[in-house]
Write a protein that holds these residues in place. Structure first.
Motif, PDB file in Angstrom:
ATOM      1  N   GLN A  62       0.832  -1.205   0.000  1.00 15.96           N
ATOM      2  CA  GLN A  62       0.000   0.000   0.000  1.00 15.96           C
ATOM      3  C   GLN A  62       0.871   1.262   0.000  1.00 15.96           C
ATOM      4  O   GLN A  62       0.631   2.213   0.751  1.00 15.96           O
ATOM      5  CB  GLN A  62      -0.960  -0.007   1.183  1.00 15.96           C
ATOM      6  N   THR A  63       1.872   1.248  -0.864  1.00 16.09           N
ATOM      7  CA  THR A  63       2.784   2.385  -1.010  1.00 16.09           C
ATOM      8  C   THR A  63       2.418   3.168  -2.265  1.00 16.09           C
ATOM      9  O   THR A  63       2.303   2.593  -3.353  1.00 16.09           O
ATOM     10  CB  THR A  63       4.240   1.907  -1.105  1.00 16.09           C
ATOM     11  N   ILE A  90       2.876   9.334  -0.431  1.00 15.28           N
ATOM     12  CA  ILE A  90       1.505   9.775  -0.161  1.00 15.28           C
ATOM     13  C   ILE A  90       0.775   8.708   0.638  1.00 15.28           C
ATOM     14  O   ILE A  90       0.848   7.513   0.312  1.00 15.28           O
ATOM     15  CB  ILE A  90       0.762  10.047  -1.491  1.00 15.28           C
ATOM     16  N   ASP A  91       0.080   9.118   1.679  1.00 17.21           N
ATOM     17  CA  ASP A  91      -0.717   8.189   2.470  1.00 17.21           C
ATOM     18  C   ASP A  91      -1.927   7.731   1.659  1.00 17.21           C
ATOM     19  O   ASP A  91      -2.724   8.560   1.193  1.00 17.21           O
ATOM     20  CB  ASP A  91      -1.174   8.864   3.760  1.00 17.21           C
ATOM     21  N   VAL A  92      -2.066   6.420   1.467  1.00 19.80           N
ATOM     22  CA  VAL A  92      -3.133   5.883   0.619  1.00 19.80           C
ATOM     23  C   VAL A  92      -4.511   6.172   1.208  1.00 19.80           C
ATOM     24  O   VAL A  92      -5.468   6.459   0.476  1.00 19.80           O
ATOM     25  CB  VAL A  92      -2.941   4.363   0.418  1.00 19.80           C
ATOM     26  N   ASP A  93      -4.643   6.116   2.528  1.00 20.10           N
ATOM     27  CA  ASP A  93      -5.953   6.270   3.156  1.00 20.10           C
ATOM     28  C   ASP A  93      -6.456   7.705   3.154  1.00 20.10           C
ATOM     29  O   ASP A  93      -7.651   7.957   2.957  1.00 20.10           O
ATOM     30  CB  ASP A  93      -5.897   5.758   4.597  1.00 20.10           C
ATOM     31  N   SER A  94      -5.556   8.660   3.359  1.00 17.47           N
ATOM     32  CA  SER A  94      -5.989  10.049   3.486  1.00 17.47           C
ATOM     33  C   SER A  94      -5.570  10.940   2.331  1.00 17.47           C
ATOM     34  O   SER A  94      -6.123  12.032   2.144  1.00 17.47           O
ATOM     35  CB  SER A  94      -5.431  10.644   4.779  1.00 17.47           C
ATOM     36  N   GLY A  95      -4.550  10.522   1.564  1.00 16.09           N
ATOM     37  CA  GLY A  95      -4.041  11.345   0.484  1.00 16.09           C
ATOM     38  C   GLY A  95      -3.058  12.401   0.919  1.00 16.09           C
ATOM     39  O   GLY A  95      -2.530  13.153   0.091  1.00 16.09           O
TER      40      GLY A  95
END
Length: 329
Positions: A62-63, A90-95
């Motif tokens: 999840q990168t 970039i954080d996948v969950d929050s962007g």
């Protein structure tokens, strides 16, 4: 957002461990392929330069991120780095932005670690002589990476600038606690070399290195060449070599040596193997090196994200880097 400069990245990387991280990642790519759109290229004709924009998403870890890298060969005469840019995680969950890393430092470490991985799989001798063509950041990184996986015998550097070769040789002799020699002729560097790392900004289709200059069982890590037409080694050499690349489609598009060898029918696509063939759990006959071997690295955003995520994790754990929250102000 965490800011990580060259020094921060160096503190976060332990080369033998990074080689194993890349090996594990490539094993995982066979189960869940990374999402990597074709990289966008913008050329700057006035400066004879170009900029690359390379996004990637790795489903397993999840990168998510993008690397922006610009190559300006004219910077060298001004005492500036020829390669500049940044990697954004970039954080996948929050962007939200997790980190921004110096892309030149990350690229040098990533590229040399990949070369070390391939060399480790193909060259089983305990002690190896090394020749490096070029005297820039990639040259330094490759010497350090080869020293991390093998005992090195002779280490010789050749570049167009003897002064730069001498400066690099002197610095690495101290850092590695072993002799590193700068030589005036490329032939002197290649003589008796078991490993040859080409790390140049060469931009000509006329090859720098011919097959007659190499040991019959030498291994080549070709990572330089500043244009898609550039040939650091003679494409005809590939006809008698075991060929590996970091990414097949990208190498066929972006490597001058492979493109010419394919155009001249010296090789076929089926002769080219991705490095995933070297890291499968069950070794296959293809991993047993016989005669000349050649690894061409053109770079792939999936590998950049593997290294960026590894560095970011180490930085967070070790409280390394500088936090910057201005985007949330």
């Amino acid at each position: 957002m965490l800011l990580l400069n060259r020094e921060d990245i160096g503190r976060c990387v332990e080369l033998p461990s990074l080689v194993r991280v890349l090996e594990k990642a490539h094993q995982g790519f066979s189960l869940a392929a990374p999402v990597v759109p074709p990289r966008s290229i913008i050329t700057h004709s006035r400066q004879k330069a170009f900029s690359l924009f390379m996004p990637a998403f790795l489903p397993v870890s999840q990168t998510l991120g993008i690397k922006v890298s610009s190559f300006h060969p004219g910077n060298a005469v001004l005492g500036r780095s020829a390669v500049n840019g940044a990697v954004l995680l970039i954080d996948v969950d929050s962007g939200r932005l997790l980190a921004m890393l110096d892309s030149a430092a990350l690229t040098a470490i990533r590229t040399s670690a990949l070369s070390a991985l391939v060399t480790d799989k193909l060259c089983l001798q305990a002690r190896l002589n090394l020749a490096v063509i070029g005297a820039g950041a990639q040259a330094a990184a490759h010497i350090q990476a080869m020293a991390a996986i093998r005992e090195l015998g002779q280490v010789r550097i050749f570049s167009r600038s003897m002064a730069r070769s001498v400066a690099l040789a002197e610095r690495l002799s101290i850092e590695l606690a072993q002799p590193v020699e700068a030589v005036e002729r490329m032939e002197d560097a290649l003589a008796d070399a078991d490993i040859v790392c080409t790390t140049t900004s060469y931009d000509s289709p006329l090859p720098l290195i011919g097959v007659h200059q190499l040991k019959p069982d030498a291994h080549i890590n070709a990572v330089g060449g500043s244009t898609q037409q550039a040939c650091e080694v003679d494409p005809k050499l590939l006809g008698s070599a075991q060929i590996h690349v970091d990414h097949l489609d990208a190498a066929c598009r972006e490597s001058g040596e492979i493109a010419q060898a394919l155009a001249w029918s010296v090789i076929n696509r089926k002769d080219i193997r991705e490095i995933s063939t070297l890291v499968v759990e069950q070794p296959s006959p293809v991993t047993r090196k016989q005669g000349l071997s050649y690894f061409r690295s053109v770079g792939h955003a999936s590998q950049d994200m593997v290294v960026a995520a590894c560095v970011y994790g180490a930085a967070v754990e070790g409280h390394i880097g500088q936090q910057c929250d201005y985007l949330n102000a």
